[in-house]
Design a protein around this motif. Structure first.
Motif, PDB file in Angstrom:
ATOM      1  N   PHE A 126       0.775  -1.140   0.024  1.00  0.00           N
ATOM      2  CA  PHE A 126      -0.081   0.099   0.138  1.00  0.00           C
ATOM      3  C   PHE A 126       0.671   1.202   0.054  1.00  0.00           C
ATOM      4  CE2 PHE A 126      -3.012  -2.754   2.251  1.00  0.00           C
ATOM      5  CZ  PHE A 126      -3.953  -2.865   1.137  1.00  0.00           C
ATOM      6  N   PRO A 127       0.586   2.003  -1.159  1.00  0.00           N
ATOM      7  CA  PRO A 127       1.525   3.518  -0.998  1.00  0.00           C
ATOM      8  C   PRO A 127       1.157   4.384   0.127  1.00  0.00           C
ATOM      9  CG  PRO A 127      -0.115   3.411  -2.855  1.00  0.00           C
ATOM     10  CD  PRO A 127      -0.162   2.030  -2.172  1.00  0.00           C
ATOM     11  N   MET A 128       1.961   4.748   1.140  1.00  0.00           N
ATOM     12  CA  MET A 128       1.593   5.689   2.151  1.00  0.00           C
ATOM     13  C   MET A 128       2.367   7.024   2.251  1.00  0.00           C
ATOM     14  SD  MET A 128      -0.111   3.143   3.992  1.00  0.00           S
ATOM     15  CE  MET A 128       0.057   3.052   5.647  1.00  0.00           C
ATOM     16  N   THR A 129       1.613   7.784   2.945  1.00  0.00           N
ATOM     17  CA  THR A 129       2.295   9.152   3.233  1.00  0.00           C
ATOM     18  C   THR A 129       3.092   9.042   4.293  1.00  0.00           C
ATOM     19  OG1 THR A 129       0.415   9.715   4.601  1.00  0.00           O
ATOM     20  CG2 THR A 129      -0.047  10.433   2.368  1.00  0.00           C
ATOM     21  N   VAL A 130       3.836  10.033   4.704  1.00  0.00           N
ATOM     22  CA  VAL A 130       4.824   9.928   5.831  1.00  0.00           C
ATOM     23  C   VAL A 130       4.163   9.924   7.008  1.00  0.00           C
ATOM     24  CG1 VAL A 130       6.681  10.948   4.528  1.00  0.00           C
ATOM     25  CG2 VAL A 130       4.947  12.435   5.912  1.00  0.00           C
ATOM     26  N   SER A 131       2.787  10.346   7.137  1.00  0.00           N
ATOM     27  CA  SER A 131       1.890  10.120   8.381  1.00  0.00           C
ATOM     28  C   SER A 131       1.239   8.785   8.548  1.00  0.00           C
ATOM     29  CB  SER A 131       0.960  11.432   8.250  1.00  0.00           C
ATOM     30  OG  SER A 131       0.116  11.310   7.331  1.00  0.00           O
ATOM     31  N   GLY A 132       1.294   7.823   7.369  1.00  0.00           N
ATOM     32  CA  GLY A 132       0.853   6.668   7.636  1.00  0.00           C
ATOM     33  C   GLY A 132      -0.548   6.484   7.040  1.00  0.00           C
ATOM     34  N   LYS A 133      -0.889   7.429   5.940  1.00  0.00           N
ATOM     35  CA  LYS A 133      -2.277   7.193   5.596  1.00  0.00           C
ATOM     36  C   LYS A 133      -1.947   6.460   4.114  1.00  0.00           C
ATOM     37  CE  LYS A 133      -4.676  11.002   7.537  1.00  0.00           C
ATOM     38  NZ  LYS A 133      -5.369  12.232   7.513  1.00  0.00           N
ATOM     39  N   VAL A 134      -2.851   5.717   3.574  1.00  0.00           N
ATOM     40  CA  VAL A 134      -2.592   5.081   2.158  1.00  0.00           C
ATOM     41  C   VAL A 134      -3.101   6.452   1.333  1.00  0.00           C
ATOM     42  CG1 VAL A 134      -3.781   3.493   0.712  1.00  0.00           C
ATOM     43  CG2 VAL A 134      -3.375   2.766   2.824  1.00  0.00           C
ATOM     44  N   GLN A 135      -2.165   6.371   0.133  1.00  0.00           N
ATOM     45  CA  GLN A 135      -2.376   7.271  -0.890  1.00  0.00           C
ATOM     46  C   GLN A 135      -3.246   6.567  -1.894  1.00  0.00           C
ATOM     47  OE1 GLN A 135       1.973   8.102  -1.479  1.00  0.00           O
ATOM     48  NE2 GLN A 135       1.631  10.071  -0.995  1.00  0.00           N
ATOM     49  N   LYS A 136      -4.416   6.792  -1.842  1.00  0.00           N
ATOM     50  CA  LYS A 136      -5.625   6.010  -2.820  1.00  0.00           C
ATOM     51  C   LYS A 136      -5.081   6.372  -4.342  1.00  0.00           C
ATOM     52  CE  LYS A 136      -9.137   4.777   0.090  1.00  0.00           C
ATOM     53  NZ  LYS A 136     -10.467   4.616   0.204  1.00  0.00           N
ATOM     54  N   PHE A 137      -4.724   7.655  -4.648  1.00  0.00           N
ATOM     55  CA  PHE A 137      -4.580   8.025  -5.937  1.00  0.00           C
ATOM     56  C   PHE A 137      -3.491   7.168  -6.484  1.00  0.00           C
ATOM     57  CE2 PHE A 137      -1.636  10.681  -3.790  1.00  0.00           C
ATOM     58  CZ  PHE A 137      -0.456  10.870  -4.645  1.00  0.00           C
ATOM     59  N   LYS A 138      -2.401   6.983  -5.739  1.00  0.00           N
ATOM     60  CA  LYS A 138      -1.242   6.063  -6.181  1.00  0.00           C
ATOM     61  C   LYS A 138      -1.783   4.875  -6.286  1.00  0.00           C
ATOM     62  CE  LYS A 138       2.832   8.775  -4.915  1.00  0.00           C
ATOM     63  NZ  LYS A 138       4.009   8.876  -3.903  1.00  0.00           N
ATOM     64  N   LEU A 139      -2.415   4.036  -5.338  1.00  0.00           N
ATOM     65  CA  LEU A 139      -3.035   2.781  -5.394  1.00  0.00           C
ATOM     66  C   LEU A 139      -3.845   2.624  -6.552  1.00  0.00           C
ATOM     67  CD1 LEU A 139      -3.387   0.096  -3.892  1.00  0.00           C
ATOM     68  CD2 LEU A 139      -5.204   1.082  -2.615  1.00  0.00           C
TER      69      LEU A 139
END
Length: 148
Positions: A126-139
């Motif tokens: 799962f592509p994540m931000t530095v704060s730990g949220k999934v980057q849905k646009f990258k997914l």
């Protein structure tokens, strides 16, 4: 909020002429005036003219006892505009199939909200931000390419 620091373009995109800040969140308000966030406009899936809120599908799939994590996205579809895809991480030591998830959803969520594709993934996929949220646009980009 007055605006984004040194970013006039982002400020104009999110604060309207009457000074309302548009967060991109979708919410409902009950009769007592309490708001409940139900999703994000950017994540809204429009399939055949129907609005589908990924968070609604995610909440249901999370109730499956073998599901550790789930993220629902929309990917392009030539006929309907978009189709629903669930990206699922299975709990350690458990096994699930695409058919298991579809059967679990049958009769519990509207038939058109049942994911057309179910992709099983490891957490690190799962592509994540530095704060730990999934980057849905990258997914979405990754899964769209994978399912071409």
């Amino acid at each position: 909020m007055i605006g984004y620091w040194e970013n006039e373009e982002a400020t104009k995109a999110s604060i309207d002429a009457t000074k309302w800040y548009h967060t991109g969140d979708m919410a409902t308000m009950d009769e007592d005036g309490y708001c409940r966030i139900i999703g994000r406009f950017k994540e809204l899936i429009i399939m055949g003219g129907r609005n589908i809120y990924p968070v609604e599908i995610e909440k249901y799939i999370y109730t499956h006892p073998k599901v550790e994590d789930v993220h629902v996205i929309g990917i392009p579809d030539d006929r309907l505009g978009e189709k629903v895809v669930a990206c699922i991480r299975v709990k350690a030591g458990e096994k699930l199939t695409e058919e298991d998830i579809k059967e679990y959803c049958q009769g519990e969520i509207s038939h058109y909200k049942i994911p057309k594709h179910i992709i099983f993934m490891e957490a690190e996929a799962f592509p994540m931000t530095v704060s730990g949220k999934v980057q849905k646009f990258k997914l979405q980009e990754t899964i769209s390419e994978q399912l071409k």
